[in-house]
Design a protein around this motif. Structure first.
Motif, short mmCIF file in Angstrom:
data_model
loop_
_atom_site.label_atom_id
_atom_site.label_comp_id
_atom_site.label_asym_id
_atom_site.label_seq_id
_atom_site.Cartn_x
_atom_site.Cartn_y
_atom_site.Cartn_z
N GLY A 82 0.81 -1.21 0.00
CA GLY A 82 0.00 0.00 0.00
C GLY A 82 0.84 1.26 0.00
N ASP A 83 1.90 1.28 -0.82
CA ASP A 83 2.85 2.40 -0.83
C ASP A 83 2.83 3.15 -2.16
N LEU A 84 3.15 4.43 -2.08
CA LEU A 84 3.52 5.20 -3.26
C LEU A 84 5.01 4.98 -3.48
N ARG A 85 5.36 4.54 -4.70
CA ARG A 85 6.77 4.30 -5.00
C ARG A 85 7.23 5.12 -6.21
N VAL A 97 12.35 3.71 -4.79
CA VAL A 97 12.23 4.38 -3.49
C VAL A 97 10.77 4.33 -3.05
N THR A 98 10.54 4.03 -1.77
CA THR A 98 9.20 4.20 -1.19
C THR A 98 9.06 5.64 -0.74
N VAL A 99 8.10 6.34 -1.33
CA VAL A 99 7.93 7.77 -1.05
C VAL A 99 6.98 7.99 0.11
N ASP A 100 5.86 7.28 0.13
CA ASP A 100 4.84 7.45 1.16
C ASP A 100 4.28 6.07 1.47
N SER A 101 4.31 5.67 2.72
CA SER A 101 3.88 4.33 3.12
C SER A 101 2.67 4.36 4.04
N THR A 102 1.82 5.36 3.86
CA THR A 102 0.65 5.51 4.74
C THR A 102 -0.63 5.03 4.07
N GLY A 103 -0.52 4.05 3.20
CA GLY A 103 -1.71 3.53 2.51
C GLY A 103 -2.14 4.47 1.39
N VAL A 104 -1.23 4.72 0.45
CA VAL A 104 -1.46 5.73 -0.58
C VAL A 104 -0.95 5.25 -1.93
N GLY A 105 -1.18 6.06 -2.94
CA GLY A 105 -0.51 5.82 -4.20
C GLY A 105 -1.37 5.52 -5.39
#
Length: 193
Positions: A82-85, A97-105
């Motif tokens: 569940g990451d924005l990569r 790179v994992t940019v945001d790992s708060t359930g996004v993307g």
């Protein structure tokens, strides 16, 4: 007239495409058979295909941009975590790179600024908000642009001549086309249709 060609036919491939060109076409896309992020480009020698990220279920909602050296940069969603990569290529090869790992993307859109730094608009599906993130010489910086209920779907991002972001997107809550932009005064949001 029109000309068409099959670029990749190994398995179920070709969803979530994004295209950029430096004279030759470059395409990011999802390999549904293997749940991988793939990248294809054409040059004088023909088509070349690479798996960019094959760890888990990755590669939906891709957005591609080429930098001034012709290297590809791709934003995409990691469905396993569940990451924005974000993936980019340079002389050393591919980097992810994992940019945001708060359930996004979901619904990512990528643009590069004049310094080659990435800017990405996307949907945070946990909060159903429109988010925007960018990188500079320090690190990534992320903000929630619009948190008015279920919004931030099908984003498209462009940067103006001053480097400010402009984002068009869909608000599912009211079935509206919306537009957000930033200037020296901050963020501004309008309902277009």
């Amino acid at each position: 007239g029109w000309h068409s060609t099959t670029v990749d036919n190994i398995g179920d491939v070709g969803e979530y495409t994004s295209l950029d060109s430096n004279g030759y076409p470059h395409i990011s896309y999802y390999d549904s058979s293997n749940a991988d992020l793939k990248y294809a480009y054409k040059d004088s020698g023909g088509w070349h295909i690479a798996t960019v990220d094959g760890t888990g279920s990755v590669g939906t909602y891709t957005s591609l941009a080429l930098d001034s050296n012709g290297y590809p940069h791709i934003s995409y969603y990691n469905g396993t975590n569940g990451d924005l990569r974000y993936a980019y290529k340079d002389s050393g090869g591919w980097h992810t790179v994992t940019v945001d790992s708060t359930g996004v993307g979901w619904f990512t859109s990528l643009a590069l600024d004049s310094n080659g730094y990435p800017h990405i608009s996307y949907n945070n599906y946990n909060t159903n908000t429109l988010n925007y993130t960018y990188k500079d010489s320090g690190d990534w910086h992320t903000v929630t642009v619009d948190n008015s209920a279920i919004t931030g779907w099908y984003t498209s991002l462009a940067l103006d001549s001053n480097g400010y972001p402009h984002i068009s997107y869909y608000s599912f809550n009211n079935y509206d086309l919306k537009y957000a932009y930033k200037d020296s005064g901050g963020w501004h949001i309008a309902t277009v249709d």
